[in-house]
Design an enzyme around this catalytic site. Sequence first.
Site, PDB file in Angstrom:
ATOM      1  CG  ASP A   2      -0.729  -8.114   5.378  1.00 49.05           C
ATOM      2  OD1 ASP A   2      -2.045  -7.641   5.789  1.00 49.05           O
ATOM      3  OD2 ASP A   2       0.669  -7.973   5.840  1.00 49.05           O
ATOM      4  CG  HIS A  15      -3.499  -7.388  12.119  1.00 45.05           C
ATOM      5  ND1 HIS A  15      -5.151  -5.635  12.018  1.00 45.05           N
ATOM      6  CD2 HIS A  15      -2.475  -6.664  11.207  1.00 45.05           C
ATOM      7  CE1 HIS A  15      -4.478  -5.135  11.070  1.00 45.05           C
ATOM      8  NE2 HIS A  15      -3.430  -5.144  10.354  1.00 45.05           N
ATOM      9  CG  ASP A  72       0.598  -5.731  10.606  1.00 46.90           C
ATOM     10  OD1 ASP A  72       1.428  -6.236   9.928  1.00 46.90           O
ATOM     11  OD2 ASP A  72      -0.106  -5.034  10.347  1.00 46.90           O
ATOM     12  CG  HIS A  94      -0.813  -0.672   2.347  1.00 50.31           C
ATOM     13  ND1 HIS A  94       0.459   0.217   3.254  1.00 50.31           N
ATOM     14  CD2 HIS A  94      -1.356  -1.064   3.507  1.00 50.31           C
ATOM     15  CE1 HIS A  94       0.681  -0.398   3.912  1.00 50.31           C
ATOM     16  NE2 HIS A  94      -0.819  -1.028   4.616  1.00 50.31           N
ATOM     17  CG  HIS A 106      -1.066  -0.980  11.553  1.00 53.09           C
ATOM     18  ND1 HIS A 106      -0.816  -0.269   9.821  1.00 53.09           N
ATOM     19  CD2 HIS A 106      -0.937  -1.907  10.978  1.00 53.09           C
ATOM     20  CE1 HIS A 106      -1.242  -1.375   8.751  1.00 53.09           C
ATOM     21  NE2 HIS A 106      -0.899  -2.423   9.563  1.00 53.09           N
ATOM     22  CD  GLU A 126      -3.122  -3.828   6.404  1.00 54.07           C
ATOM     23  OE1 GLU A 126      -2.902  -3.607   7.386  1.00 54.07           O
ATOM     24  OE2 GLU A 126      -3.000  -3.525   5.696  1.00 54.07           O
ATOM     25  CG  HIS A 153       4.851  -8.591   7.372  1.00 53.22           C
ATOM     26  ND1 HIS A 153       3.871  -9.350   7.032  1.00 53.22           N
ATOM     27  CD2 HIS A 153       4.115  -8.024   8.588  1.00 53.22           C
ATOM     28  CE1 HIS A 153       3.463  -8.855   6.551  1.00 53.22           C
ATOM     29  NE2 HIS A 153       2.621  -7.761   7.225  1.00 53.22           N
ATOM     30  CE1 TYR A 155       5.617  -3.664   8.622  1.00 51.33           C
ATOM     31  CE2 TYR A 155       5.632  -2.931  10.527  1.00 51.33           C
ATOM     32  CZ  TYR A 155       4.784  -3.572   9.570  1.00 51.33           C
ATOM     33  OH  TYR A 155       3.764  -4.898   9.915  1.00 51.33           O
TER      34      TYR A 155
END
Length: 398
Positions: free
Chosen positions: A85, A81, A166, A27, A147, A83, A225, A192
């Site tokens: 991914d 989370h 994250d 993004h 986040h 999101e 990640h 990051y």
Amino acid sequence: MLNLKAVKITEKVWWVGAIDWNLRDFHGYTTNRGSTYNAYLVMGEEPVLIDAVKDHFADEMLARIASVVDPRKIKTIISNHSELDHAGALPRAIAEINPDRVLCSVMGEVALKAQLRGDLKLHTVKDGETMDIGGMKFTFLEARMLHWPDSMVTFLHNEGMLFSNDIFGMHLAHSKRFDDETPDWRYEAATYYANIITPYSNIVTSFLTKFKAKNLPVKVIAPDHGPIWRKDVSTIVSLYEKWAQLKPYNKGVIVYDTMWESTTMIANAIADGLVEGGSIAKVMPLKANHRSEVAYEVLEAGALFIGGPTLNKQIFPPVADVTIYLKGLNRKNLIGAAFGSYGWTPDGPNWIETQMKEMGIRPVGSTVKCKYMPTAADLDAARKLGLETAAQLKQYDR
Ligand code: FEO
């Protein structure tokens, strides 16, 4: 079925994620070294899956799980989370695994329902709730706005392992899974933080304070990640504590784009002044630097200069891009100035000046605006901006 294997992380935990060697954009953040989506399998008396992967990596995750246990033995999935991914592969995982429940935060339920379709078998957990699943003890802690509103972390007491989602992550595709096997991690961790976490820095501070007060014996941090922290656990936590302060450094970042090099000449004059005054100057023409590299440099800087020319009574578009991006990241405690060139009207540099004011960047001097080519007086004013900035920054670390 793919024949990919899980990687053993601790006695009871396996990495069952995916490596995305191809990823180059996340993004708007350029990911030159790809990424990983880390999912984890906890092998108590009843296997538990923690987080998932992007949807098109579902087969890879399911294959890695199958290398350890029949996926249909998993009755609980923990979704830290929503999101995509991490949650994109959830519908497929639910269809293949048929778990009894998917645990998530209260806000996670809202976000997962809004993004995914079908029966997600959601079951919310409370902030601070502890649960025994197959002899493994899990504590769930909300990390709202780290986040996303739904973000939470999960601590596995049996292994002293924090699944941090994250937080403490980085975009780095690598064949190895641990921090001590990927020792050049600092740049990626900082990039990051700069591009994802910066806007939530005050929440980082309050979350880490809340987390430390719980005195949980963390031996391993397993983010979603990049590498898993088993050697540099305290180092990455300390770096987050430091970055979250958003304190100034003795360095100025000069970001700009140009049409006929007038703005370049001003940028170089500001840099000369900074260096002459004893500061570090990082000159970042946008034809050579992506916005996420600029964000990385700004994380450990004390001054920001943004420059660009007028084009058709507007700011030159690449400069608008980086300015809006940096505005969103909300890096506080900076000084700086706008600069640029124009032919008829100084709309471009004026626009930057307005944006920098709205960003809360304290002006170190007047905007340097030159008509067509900079005069000797313009370049002298730019050099003086650099010198004055260096004088104000010399109290800080480099
Ligand atoms: Fe890695 Fe917020 O997702």
